[in-house]
Design a protein around this motif. Sequence first.
Motif, PDB file in Angstrom:
ATOM      1  N   UNK A  61       0.831  -1.192   0.000  1.00 53.65           N
ATOM      2  CA  UNK A  61       0.000   0.000   0.000  1.00 53.65           C
ATOM      3  C   UNK A  61       0.878   1.259   0.000  1.00 53.65           C
ATOM      4  N   UNK A  62       0.768   2.049  -1.061  1.00 52.46           N
ATOM      5  CA  UNK A  62       1.618   3.229  -1.198  1.00 52.46           C
ATOM      6  C   UNK A  62       1.376   4.204  -0.053  1.00 52.46           C
ATOM      7  N   UNK A  63       0.096   4.377   0.316  1.00 53.63           N
ATOM      8  CA  UNK A  63      -0.245   5.328   1.373  1.00 53.63           C
ATOM      9  C   UNK A  63       0.450   4.944   2.679  1.00 53.63           C
ATOM     10  N   UNK A  95       3.158   2.963   3.029  1.00 50.81           N
ATOM     11  CA  UNK A  95       4.606   2.867   2.998  1.00 50.81           C
ATOM     12  C   UNK A  95       5.247   4.207   2.630  1.00 50.81           C
ATOM     13  N   UNK A  96       4.403   5.211   2.387  1.00 55.06           N
ATOM     14  CA  UNK A  96       4.844   6.589   2.202  1.00 55.06           C
ATOM     15  C   UNK A  96       5.714   6.799   0.968  1.00 55.06           C
ATOM     16  N   UNK A  97       5.977   5.737   0.245  1.00 56.78           N
ATOM     17  CA  UNK A  97       6.704   5.907  -1.019  1.00 56.78           C
ATOM     18  C   UNK A  97       6.406   4.689  -1.878  1.00 56.78           C
ATOM     19  N   UNK A  98       6.813   4.728  -3.110  1.00 58.40           N
ATOM     20  CA  UNK A  98       6.533   3.621  -4.041  1.00 58.40           C
ATOM     21  C   UNK A  98       7.214   2.341  -3.575  1.00 58.40           C
ATOM     22  N   UNK A  99       6.719   1.231  -4.063  1.00 55.35           N
ATOM     23  CA  UNK A  99       7.397  -0.029  -3.802  1.00 55.35           C
ATOM     24  C   UNK A  99       6.816  -0.779  -2.627  1.00 55.35           C
ATOM     25  N   UNK A 100       7.345  -1.959  -2.404  1.00 55.27           N
ATOM     26  CA  UNK A 100       6.853  -2.814  -1.337  1.00 55.27           C
ATOM     27  C   UNK A 100       7.766  -2.710  -0.126  1.00 55.27           C
ATOM     28  N   UNK A 101       7.152  -2.610   1.042  1.00 52.19           N
ATOM     29  CA  UNK A 101       7.915  -2.564   2.277  1.00 52.19           C
ATOM     30  C   UNK A 101       7.656  -3.829   3.094  1.00 52.19           C
ATOM     31  N   UNK A 102       8.596  -4.144   3.962  1.00 45.39           N
ATOM     32  CA  UNK A 102       8.481  -5.365   4.757  1.00 45.39           C
ATOM     33  C   UNK A 102       8.384  -5.000   6.229  1.00 45.39           C
ATOM     34  N   UNK A 103       7.398  -5.624   6.906  1.00 43.73           N
ATOM     35  CA  UNK A 103       7.263  -5.472   8.360  1.00 43.73           C
ATOM     36  C   UNK A 103       7.401  -6.862   8.977  1.00 43.73           C
ATOM     37  N   UNK A 104       8.422  -7.029   9.814  1.00 47.58           N
ATOM     38  CA  UNK A 104       8.682  -8.359  10.359  1.00 47.58           C
ATOM     39  C   UNK A 104       8.181  -8.532  11.795  1.00 47.58           C
ATOM     40  N   UNK A 105       7.331  -7.612  12.268  1.00 50.37           N
ATOM     41  CA  UNK A 105       6.782  -7.785  13.616  1.00 50.37           C
ATOM     42  C   UNK A 105       6.046  -9.117  13.765  1.00 50.37           C
TER      43      UNK A 105
END
Length: 498
Positions: free
Chosen positions: A150-152, A154-164
């Motif tokens: 979700x771009x909104x 992750x504040x920028x393009x692309x995919x981010x990972x959350x390992x919590x």
Amino acid sequence: MSDNPLDRYEPVIGLEVHTHLKTESKLFSPAPVRYGDAPNHDVHPIDLGMPGVLPVLNEKVIGLAIRLGLATHSTVNTRSVFARKNYFYPDLPKGYQISQYEEPVVSDGWIEIEVPVKGSGKKRGAETVTKRIGVTRAHLEEDAGKSIHDVALSASEGTHIDLNRAGVPLLEIVSEPDLRSSVEASAYLRALRSILRYIEVSDADMEKGQFRCDANVSLRLRGSSEFGTRTEIKNLNSFANVEGAIEAEIVRQSEILDDGGEIQQATMGFDVNRQRTRILRLKENADDYRYFDDPDLIPLLIDEELIEVVRADLPELPEQKRERFEQEYGLPGETTAILVTSRRLADFFENCARACNAPKAAANWIARDLRQELNERNLAVDETRLEPDALASLIRLVEEGRLTTKSARELLPELVEAGGDPQAMMEERGLEAVSDTGMIDEWVTTVIGGNAAAVESVRGGDDKPLNFLMGQVMKAAGGKANPGEVRKRLVEMIRGDG
Ligand code: ADP
Ligand code: MG
């Protein structure tokens, strides 16, 4: 050919449920299990699969797995084995997930669900029967992390990972293919969730991703005893989506079968907006996880003695509570099924029943009126301002004929939202029903005079028009007459013994 595929085909459904365990820390690391923390704040080198780290089993999960096993009438296996399930995905830093495979901790049990009797439909209060659904197995495993597309967010393009979430302990609970409709599937999920909460194994909050479901669906011609080819719809995260996905998949498969085609074994996704299922990957390209026993972990051995200790500590389960409510209070199955959905609601009922000494009335008020108020506000019973004693006094006022059911119903939303004393509310608002026989007789006399035909039928022994006449008297009384008294006077005055 009829339009309804269910006339021709019988759905066969088996569910795989992933439920997060109620632990402070992760399955193999000391990192905390928390919801809503900033991304990647609840991680430990073990969750990241750093070189040289070794997993250490969180012993808390052993008791939880035993509880689930006992509560589902399953075998708790004294030996189970952790295996590596190998696959590559960005949210799985180790490159494998630790899970149980050939030797799970729990196997071979069942739970009971309530299903509507054929023909009585889906409507509330419809007659139900109890059906047993097999639990094939339940195994321990660690959850993976999350990819954020979700771009909104992750504040920028692309995919981010959350390992919590990586390493959060869960039980995967696999059902037998015993379910025959989307309604049965969601009844099974509700029953399972309720058990998990009773035994405090999981909060099973779907909105937090603590309780997720994959649905396996196949169709077969009615009357046939062989199963058809199944597809598996992944990651359903609400009851509505489970039902919607299964229904959509039934339609999709029936159209293929009606055209003479064959179902391809596949993994499916559910498109919520279009309410349609679509193929993600076919079985020919099936994942090959190259399972093998994890060399870092010894088999999980459970003492028979420990199982007995846990058994002695189990709370009364929903199905036991139901049986007791039915016997102790003489309540019908449809009502008890609702009352035991949560321990809190069941306790509320028993406290209220004790306080008003009218268990049947309390059960009806809670299972119908109160439940509706709760559903509308999406609240659990202990999240409202209504105390069991207050509902009990409302019920007593109705039982004594001082408050009509209608007036009592009107007070309920306010009691739920703001609390208060029903008797004081009744008095302040002048809602008290008239019990004065003189006034009631006046209204009754007027109504008898104006409704000759109905009166004649009642005199002839037919009780049906009585309700109509009651309604007329209540109308004359502005809705505020003691209904028991009205009925009594009507009968006495019409049938001539009063
Ligand atoms: P997999 O690893 O392929 O997902 P599992 O054994 O973990 O296999 O799960 C299989 C699930 O599919 C179970 O819930 C089972 O009840 C269900 N199932 C098996 N055969 C059928 C079928 N023909 N139609 C519908 N569901 C099925
Ligand atoms: Mg599966």
